[in-house]
Design a protein around this motif. Structure first.
Motif, PDB file in Angstrom:
ATOM      1  N   SER A   1       8.849 -13.647 -11.585  1.00  0.00           N
ATOM      2  CA  SER A   1       7.672 -13.801 -12.463  1.00  0.00           C
ATOM      3  C   SER A   1       8.099 -14.425 -13.758  1.00  0.00           C
ATOM      4  CB  SER A   1       7.025 -12.462 -12.740  1.00  0.00           C
ATOM      5  OG  SER A   1       7.847 -11.655 -13.530  1.00  0.00           O
TER       6      SER A   1
ATOM      7  N   PRO B   1       2.435 -11.174  -6.443  1.00  0.00           N
ATOM      8  CA  PRO B   1       2.277  -9.728  -6.622  1.00  0.00           C
ATOM      9  C   PRO B   1       1.356  -9.408  -7.797  1.00  0.00           C
ATOM     10  CG  PRO B   1       4.572 -10.286  -6.276  1.00  0.00           C
ATOM     11  CD  PRO B   1       3.828 -11.585  -6.466  1.00  0.00           C
ATOM     12  N   ARG B   2       0.495  -8.431  -7.607  1.00  0.00           N
ATOM     13  CA  ARG B   2      -0.466  -8.092  -8.668  1.00  0.00           C
ATOM     14  C   ARG B   2       0.244  -7.649  -9.946  1.00  0.00           C
ATOM     15  NH1 ARG B   2      -1.336  -3.764  -5.017  1.00  0.00           N
ATOM     16  NH2 ARG B   2      -0.526  -1.818  -5.845  1.00  0.00           N
ATOM     17  N   GLN B   3       1.479  -7.171  -9.820  1.00  0.00           N
ATOM     18  CA  GLN B   3       2.254  -6.781 -10.997  1.00  0.00           C
ATOM     19  C   GLN B   3       2.569  -7.993 -11.871  1.00  0.00           C
ATOM     20  OE1 GLN B   3       2.822  -5.934  -7.879  1.00  0.00           O
ATOM     21  NE2 GLN B   3       3.295  -3.772  -7.721  1.00  0.00           N
ATOM     22  N   TRP B   4       2.461  -9.193 -11.306  1.00  0.00           N
ATOM     23  CA  TRP B   4       2.759 -10.410 -12.053  1.00  0.00           C
ATOM     24  C   TRP B   4       1.510 -11.061 -12.626  1.00  0.00           C
ATOM     25  CZ3 TRP B   4       6.570 -13.207  -8.234  1.00  0.00           C
ATOM     26  CH2 TRP B   4       7.741 -12.425  -8.102  1.00  0.00           C
ATOM     27  N   ALA B   5       0.386 -10.383 -12.575  1.00  0.00           N
ATOM     28  CA  ALA B   5      -0.871 -10.952 -13.083  1.00  0.00           C
ATOM     29  C   ALA B   5      -0.671 -11.451 -14.514  1.00  0.00           C
ATOM     30  CB  ALA B   5      -1.982  -9.923 -13.028  1.00  0.00           C
TER      31      ALA B   5
ATOM     32  N   GLY C   1      -4.204 -16.577  -6.633  1.00  0.00           N
ATOM     33  CA  GLY C   1      -3.291 -15.552  -6.157  1.00  0.00           C
ATOM     34  C   GLY C   1      -2.342 -15.983  -5.062  1.00  0.00           C
TER      35      GLY C   1
ATOM     36  N   THR D   1       0.851  -1.179   0.000  1.00  0.00           N
ATOM     37  CA  THR D   1       0.000   0.000   0.000  1.00  0.00           C
ATOM     38  C   THR D   1       0.889   1.231   0.000  1.00  0.00           C
ATOM     39  OG1 THR D   1      -1.223  -1.314   1.588  1.00  0.00           O
ATOM     40  CG2 THR D   1      -2.170   0.744   0.989  1.00  0.00           C
TER      41      THR D   1
ATOM     42  N   PHE E   1       1.559 -14.508  -1.482  1.00  0.00           N
ATOM     43  CA  PHE E   1       0.632 -13.908  -2.434  1.00  0.00           C
ATOM     44  C   PHE E   1       1.430 -13.524  -3.669  1.00  0.00           C
ATOM     45  CE2 PHE E   1      -1.667 -13.130   1.517  1.00  0.00           C
ATOM     46  CZ  PHE E   1      -2.943 -13.506   1.145  1.00  0.00           C
TER      47      PHE E   1
END
Length: 101
Positions: A101, A59-63, A85, A2, A57
């Motif tokens: 990633s 990382p959302r950057q690795w979606a 996730g 965050t 988790f």
């Protein structure tokens, strides 16, 4: 994480649940890098229960990409999907694992 957009963040050897030491960095551009995990070896003669797996988790950057884990000597470590996730992998004390990633 965050953090405000455009800010770089880094932490080293943060103690996580299970006794793991985790390090990682997020660049100002949003690139997640230097994600490492190690389960320290217990002191000689210490009788402790150590975890056998590490869960993290993704990382959302690795979606959209697969998270891979590399252990001792650059050997690929199998990571399994625990739930969307979240991935986990088997650990041995003293081995530094690199998550990519």
């Amino acid at each position: 994480w965050t953090t405000p957009s455009g800010h770089a963040v880094e932490f080293s050897r943060l103690r996580a649940e299970g006794g793991f030491l985790v390090s990682a960095a997020l660049s100002a551009g949003g690139a997640f890098r230097n994600f490492t995990v190690v389960l320290p070896k217990p002191a000689v003669g210490a009788e402790v229960m150590l975890p056998t797996r590490c869960a993290f988790f993704v990382p959302r950057q690795w979606a959209g990409s697969e998270a891979s884990v590399v252990g001792a000597g650059g050997a690929k470590v199998a990571a399994r999907v625990e739930r969307p996730g979240v991935r986990s992998f088997a650990v041995e004390p003293g081995v530094v694992y690199v998550v990519k990633s």
